[in-house]
Motif scaffolding. Structure first.
Motif, PDB file in Angstrom:
ATOM      1  N   PHE A  48     -17.847  -1.598  16.593  1.00  0.00           N
ATOM      2  CA  PHE A  48     -16.945  -0.533  17.020  1.00  0.00           C
ATOM      3  C   PHE A  48     -15.500  -1.029  17.074  1.00  0.00           C
ATOM      4  N   ILE A  49     -15.283  -2.227  17.613  1.00  0.00           N
ATOM      5  CA  ILE A  49     -13.935  -2.780  17.696  1.00  0.00           C
ATOM      6  C   ILE A  49     -13.365  -2.998  16.296  1.00  0.00           C
ATOM      7  N   ILE A  50     -14.172  -3.547  15.401  1.00  0.00           N
ATOM      8  CA  ILE A  50     -13.713  -3.776  14.021  1.00  0.00           C
ATOM      9  C   ILE A  50     -13.407  -2.447  13.332  1.00  0.00           C
ATOM     10  N   TYR A  51     -14.243  -1.438  13.551  1.00  0.00           N
ATOM     11  CA  TYR A  51     -14.041  -0.130  12.925  1.00  0.00           C
ATOM     12  C   TYR A  51     -12.723   0.502  13.382  1.00  0.00           C
ATOM     13  N   VAL A  52     -12.486   0.516  14.682  1.00  0.00           N
ATOM     14  CA  VAL A  52     -11.270   1.146  15.211  1.00  0.00           C
ATOM     15  C   VAL A  52     -10.026   0.401  14.719  1.00  0.00           C
ATOM     16  N   CYS A  53     -10.063  -0.923  14.761  1.00  0.00           N
ATOM     17  CA  CYS A  53      -8.901  -1.686  14.301  1.00  0.00           C
ATOM     18  C   CYS A  53      -8.671  -1.521  12.802  1.00  0.00           C
ATOM     19  N   ALA A  54      -9.744  -1.431  12.020  1.00  0.00           N
ATOM     20  CA  ALA A  54      -9.588  -1.200  10.577  1.00  0.00           C
ATOM     21  C   ALA A  54      -8.950   0.161  10.324  1.00  0.00           C
ATOM     22  N   LEU A  55      -9.362   1.170  11.074  1.00  0.00           N
ATOM     23  CA  LEU A  55      -8.741   2.493  10.938  1.00  0.00           C
ATOM     24  C   LEU A  55      -7.240   2.429  11.221  1.00  0.00           C
ATOM     25  N   ILE A  56      -6.888   1.757  12.295  1.00  0.00           N
ATOM     26  CA  ILE A  56      -5.472   1.664  12.677  1.00  0.00           C
ATOM     27  C   ILE A  56      -4.669   0.916  11.617  1.00  0.00           C
ATOM     28  N   ILE A  57      -5.188  -0.214  11.172  1.00  0.00           N
ATOM     29  CA  ILE A  57      -4.439  -1.042  10.216  1.00  0.00           C
ATOM     30  C   ILE A  57      -4.318  -0.347   8.860  1.00  0.00           C
ATOM     31  N   VAL A  58      -5.408   0.241   8.365  1.00  0.00           N
ATOM     32  CA  VAL A  58      -5.354   0.941   7.073  1.00  0.00           C
ATOM     33  C   VAL A  58      -4.388   2.116   7.150  1.00  0.00           C
ATOM     34  N   HIS A  59      -4.404   2.855   8.246  1.00  0.00           N
ATOM     35  CA  HIS A  59      -3.490   3.981   8.396  1.00  0.00           C
ATOM     36  C   HIS A  59      -2.042   3.509   8.437  1.00  0.00           C
ATOM     37  N   ASP A  60      -1.770   2.463   9.211  1.00  0.00           N
ATOM     38  CA  ASP A  60      -0.396   1.949   9.302  1.00  0.00           C
ATOM     39  C   ASP A  60       0.110   1.438   7.961  1.00  0.00           C
ATOM     40  N   LEU A  61      -0.737   0.701   7.239  1.00  0.00           N
ATOM     41  CA  LEU A  61      -0.311   0.173   5.940  1.00  0.00           C
ATOM     42  C   LEU A  61      -0.077   1.289   4.929  1.00  0.00           C
ATOM     43  N   SER A  62      -0.962   2.277   4.900  1.00  0.00           N
ATOM     44  CA  SER A  62      -0.763   3.379   3.949  1.00  0.00           C
ATOM     45  C   SER A  62       0.490   4.172   4.301  1.00  0.00           C
ATOM     46  N   THR A  63       0.747   4.368   5.576  1.00  0.00           N
ATOM     47  CA  THR A  63       1.957   5.075   5.999  1.00  0.00           C
ATOM     48  C   THR A  63       3.209   4.290   5.630  1.00  0.00           C
ATOM     49  N   SER A  64       3.161   2.972   5.794  1.00  0.00           N
ATOM     50  CA  SER A  64       4.349   2.176   5.461  1.00  0.00           C
ATOM     51  C   SER A  64       4.643   2.195   3.961  1.00  0.00           C
ATOM     52  N   PHE A  65       3.617   2.262   3.120  1.00  0.00           N
ATOM     53  CA  PHE A  65       3.869   2.331   1.675  1.00  0.00           C
ATOM     54  C   PHE A  65       4.297   3.723   1.234  1.00  0.00           C
ATOM     55  N   VAL A  66       3.827   4.760   1.910  1.00  0.00           N
ATOM     56  CA  VAL A  66       4.240   6.119   1.558  1.00  0.00           C
ATOM     57  C   VAL A  66       5.712   6.317   1.906  1.00  0.00           C
ATOM     58  N   GLN A  67       6.170   5.709   2.999  1.00  0.00           N
ATOM     59  CA  GLN A  67       7.556   5.885   3.438  1.00  0.00           C
ATOM     60  C   GLN A  67       8.551   5.097   2.596  1.00  0.00           C
ATOM     61  N   ARG A  68       8.097   4.103   1.849  1.00  0.00           N
ATOM     62  CA  ARG A  68       9.004   3.309   1.015  1.00  0.00           C
ATOM     63  C   ARG A  68       9.353   4.076  -0.253  1.00  0.00           C
ATOM     64  N   SER A  69      10.617   3.966  -0.644  1.00  0.00           N
ATOM     65  CA  SER A  69      11.029   4.669  -1.866  1.00  0.00           C
ATOM     66  C   SER A  69      10.600   3.893  -3.110  1.00  0.00           C
ATOM     67  N   ASP A  70      10.638   2.549  -3.036  1.00  0.00           N
ATOM     68  CA  ASP A  70      10.271   1.740  -4.191  1.00  0.00           C
ATOM     69  C   ASP A  70       9.438   0.537  -3.717  1.00  0.00           C
ATOM     70  N   PRO A  71       8.127   0.732  -3.545  1.00  0.00           N
ATOM     71  CA  PRO A  71       7.297  -0.370  -3.046  1.00  0.00           C
ATOM     72  C   PRO A  71       7.088  -1.454  -4.107  1.00  0.00           C
ATOM     73  N   ASP A  72       6.945  -2.675  -3.648  1.00  0.00           N
ATOM     74  CA  ASP A  72       6.684  -3.812  -4.531  1.00  0.00           C
ATOM     75  C   ASP A  72       5.267  -3.676  -5.100  1.00  0.00           C
ATOM     76  N   PRO A  73       5.113  -3.609  -6.435  1.00  0.00           N
ATOM     77  CA  PRO A  73       3.775  -3.387  -7.002  1.00  0.00           C
ATOM     78  C   PRO A  73       2.803  -4.542  -6.741  1.00  0.00           C
ATOM     79  N   VAL A  74       3.289  -5.772  -6.697  1.00  0.00           N
ATOM     80  CA  VAL A  74       2.402  -6.913  -6.430  1.00  0.00           C
ATOM     81  C   VAL A  74       1.913  -6.865  -4.983  1.00  0.00           C
ATOM     82  N   LEU A  75       2.823  -6.568  -4.068  1.00  0.00           N
ATOM     83  CA  LEU A  75       2.436  -6.452  -2.660  1.00  0.00           C
ATOM     84  C   LEU A  75       1.467  -5.295  -2.463  1.00  0.00           C
ATOM     85  N   LEU A  76       1.748  -4.178  -3.119  1.00  0.00           N
ATOM     86  CA  LEU A  76       0.848  -3.031  -3.023  1.00  0.00           C
ATOM     87  C   LEU A  76      -0.545  -3.382  -3.534  1.00  0.00           C
TER      88      LEU A  76
END
Length: 142
Positions: A48-76
């Motif tokens: 349960f702890i791993i599931y909740v933290c994975a949800l939070i981290i995946v959501h935060d990372l996807s949000t940070s890449f959506v907000q970038r105008s020109d994301p680094d393709p290697v980092l992505l």
């Protein structure tokens, strides 16, 4: 059917005599059987702890890449490889928590994408290492 069950028990009788000879083995076996419920509960808690933290981290990372105008393709590409889905994120968190791979490699990649998410990841690893594993160890020792 009863006769078949009785015959099976008769075949197990010499094995039971062997257990009596090794009383320490019997005690160990009783302890293992007695700790099954505790082990299952602890495993569900960690899941349960791993599931909740994975949800939070995946959501935060996807949000940070959506907000970038020109994301680094290697980092992505690197972030998608380790946290591209909740399942991948859970597996990455599991590996980093239980010495499957060093968590610093994942931290560096996450830090390049989002500093706040990297802090969340570090708190997760610290929480799992210090709190959960010590509590579980003490549960089994007592």
């Amino acid at each position: 059917i009863r006769l078949a069950r009785i015959l099976r028990l008769v075949r197990l009788y010499p094995l039971l005599r062997l257990f009596r000879m090794f009383s320490g083995l019997e005690t160990t076996l009783n302890l293992l059987v007695g700790s099954i419920a505790c082990t299952l509960g602890a495993s569900l808690l960690i899941f349960f702890i791993i599931y909740v933290c994975a949800l939070i981290i995946v959501h935060d990372l996807s949000t940070s890449f959506v907000q970038r105008s020109d994301p680094d393709p290697v980092l992505l590409e690197n972030v998608v490889a380790i946290f591209g889905s909740v399942q991948n994120g859970m597996f990455t968190l599991f590996k980093s928590s239980f010495a499957g791979e060093g968590w610093d490699k994942y931290y560096q990649t996450i830090y390049q994408a989002s500093g706040i998410t990297a802090a969340t990841f570090a708190v997760f690893v610290g929480f799992i290492q210090v709190c959960v594993l010590n509590v579980l160890t003490s549960l089994f020792v007592t």
